[in-house]
Enzyme design. Structure first.
Site, PDB file in Angstrom:
ATOM      1  N   SER A  67       0.795  -1.237   0.000  1.00 16.05           N
ATOM      2  CA  SER A  67       0.000   0.000   0.000  1.00 16.05           C
ATOM      3  C   SER A  67       0.823   1.280   0.000  1.00 16.05           C
ATOM      4  O   SER A  67       0.263   2.361  -0.177  1.00 16.05           O
ATOM      5  CB  SER A  67      -0.957   0.010   1.197  1.00 16.05           C
ATOM      6  N   LYS A  70       0.362   3.327  -3.008  1.00 13.28           N
ATOM      7  CA  LYS A  70      -0.779   4.232  -3.128  1.00 13.28           C
ATOM      8  C   LYS A  70      -0.358   5.695  -3.078  1.00 13.28           C
ATOM      9  O   LYS A  70      -1.035   6.562  -3.644  1.00 13.28           O
ATOM     10  CB  LYS A  70      -1.802   3.930  -2.027  1.00 13.28           C
ATOM     11  N   TYR A 195      -3.759  -2.558 -10.218  1.00 11.74           N
ATOM     12  CA  TYR A 195      -3.627  -2.202  -8.798  1.00 11.74           C
ATOM     13  C   TYR A 195      -2.713  -3.192  -8.076  1.00 11.74           C
ATOM     14  O   TYR A 195      -1.804  -2.796  -7.336  1.00 11.74           O
ATOM     15  CB  TYR A 195      -5.013  -2.172  -8.160  1.00 11.74           C
ATOM     16  N   TYR A 247      -4.496   3.431   7.850  1.00 13.49           N
ATOM     17  CA  TYR A 247      -5.855   2.885   7.936  1.00 13.49           C
ATOM     18  C   TYR A 247      -6.534   3.352   9.221  1.00 13.49           C
ATOM     19  O   TYR A 247      -6.430   4.523   9.579  1.00 13.49           O
ATOM     20  CB  TYR A 247      -5.820   1.359   7.807  1.00 13.49           C
ATOM     21  N   VAL A 265       1.227  -3.758   3.932  1.00 18.13           N
ATOM     22  CA  VAL A 265       1.190  -5.049   4.620  1.00 18.13           C
ATOM     23  C   VAL A 265       2.404  -5.917   4.313  1.00 18.13           C
ATOM     24  O   VAL A 265       2.575  -6.986   4.902  1.00 18.13           O
ATOM     25  CB  VAL A 265      -0.112  -5.830   4.311  1.00 18.13           C
TER      26      VAL A 265
END
Length: 311
Positions: A67, A70, A195, A247, A265
């Protein structure tokens, strides 16, 4: 301000004080390829504006950035679409797990922010609409990462990519749900494949800490002098990293570390100290929120020892 010659000593102390936590947490075993990663690894790197770097641990070890990608895709989308992007993805903390379907349905297919899975999938869809081709879309993001890292050898792990795709049912569900609300324009299969490919990019802490330096300097890389995003856009990216980068544990991270950061992760975390440095940490065992347990602890200890915080 901390004298430059103390940084290595500080990193060595951080490493020693993090050792008691090395057995805590667990790797992201819901992605089979990540379940095979050696959980005992630890690395931490910092890069200063003059290019000088300091490291501790396995700083050359490549890992799946997951992530953290992102941040790069959101940066690319801001470059291309500016504030129009916010019509499709919000800028508020989610307060829910990063792959929540319930919140997405409640909010009619508009993801809360670009750093949860649904948000990054929308961002990827926007990029795919611009490039009109999966390979061009991926390669543009990869080239951006290579340039900001000053390393053209950075690539992706094909095994991780396929492993995520074969087990990415919830992400496919997120994309299909958003498609039903007309917030995905391309084929769901193409968007999610792209993605996952972004998530499978591999970097070391040495490379990660170098690549995020532009966000510590108002969008301008202090080493090569290139402006990647405007001052205003860099401010927005950093704000979202602070409020949404971990998150539903983003508040916890802001409370204990006090720096804009983004986790993955795969066990990586990147954080920036405005006008000072970029920091990257890697430790595969995760806490209950899906963030690197030792990485988070190391950044907390580093912030305490140095007094470096935005607060």
């Amino acid at each position: 301000m901390l004298n430059e010659f103390n940084y290595q000593q500080i990193l060595n102390e951080v490493y020693d004080e993090t050792i008691p936590y090395f057995q805590d947490g667990k790797v992201a075993d819901y992605i089979p390829a990540l379940a095979k990663v050696n959980p005992e690894q630890f690395a931490m790197s910092i890069t200063l504006f003059n290019g000088k770097q300091y490291h501790v641990g396995v700083c050359d070890e490549k890992f799946s950035i997951q992530s953290i990608s992102k941040v790069y895709t959101f940066t690319k989308a801001l470059q291309l679409f500016g504030t129009k992007l916010y019509k499709r993805v919000g800028k508020e903390p989610s307060g829910n797990p990063f792959n929540s379907l319930v919140q997405l349905e409640y909010e009619k297919g508009i993801p809360r922010n670009p750093f949860i899975n649904a948000g990054a999938i929308v961002v990827t869809d926007a990029l795919l609409s611009y490039f009109k081709n999966i390979d061009k879309c991926f390669n543009d993001t990869l080239s951006f990462i290579q340039e900001t890292s000053d390393n053209e050898t950075i690539g992706f792990d094909r095994n991780v990519w396929f492993s995520e795709y074969q087990h990415g049912h919830r992400n496919l569900a997120l994309a299909n749900l958003m498609k039903s609300y007309n917030n995905i324009d391309n084929l769901v299969e193409d968007v999610v494949k792209t993605y996952f490919k972004h998530c499978s990019i591999e970097m070391s802490t040495k490379e990660l800490s170098r690549s995020m330096l532009f966000l510590a300097n108002h969008g301008i890389d202090p080493i090569n002098g290139k402006e990647y995003v405007t001052h205003e856009q860099a401010k927005r990216i950093n704000a979202l990293m602070l409020t949404c980068g971990h998150y539903d544990a983003s508040g916890e991270f802001a409370f204990y570390v006090g720096l804009p950061g983004k986790s993955g992760v795969g066990g990586g975390i990147v954080a920036i100290v405005p006008k000072v440095m970029s920091i990257a940490v890697f430790s595969p065992r995760l806490n209950s929120w899906g963030n690197s347990l030792c990485g988070t602890k190391a950044l907390e200890i580093f912030a305490k020892k140095t007094g470096l915080s935005i607060f």
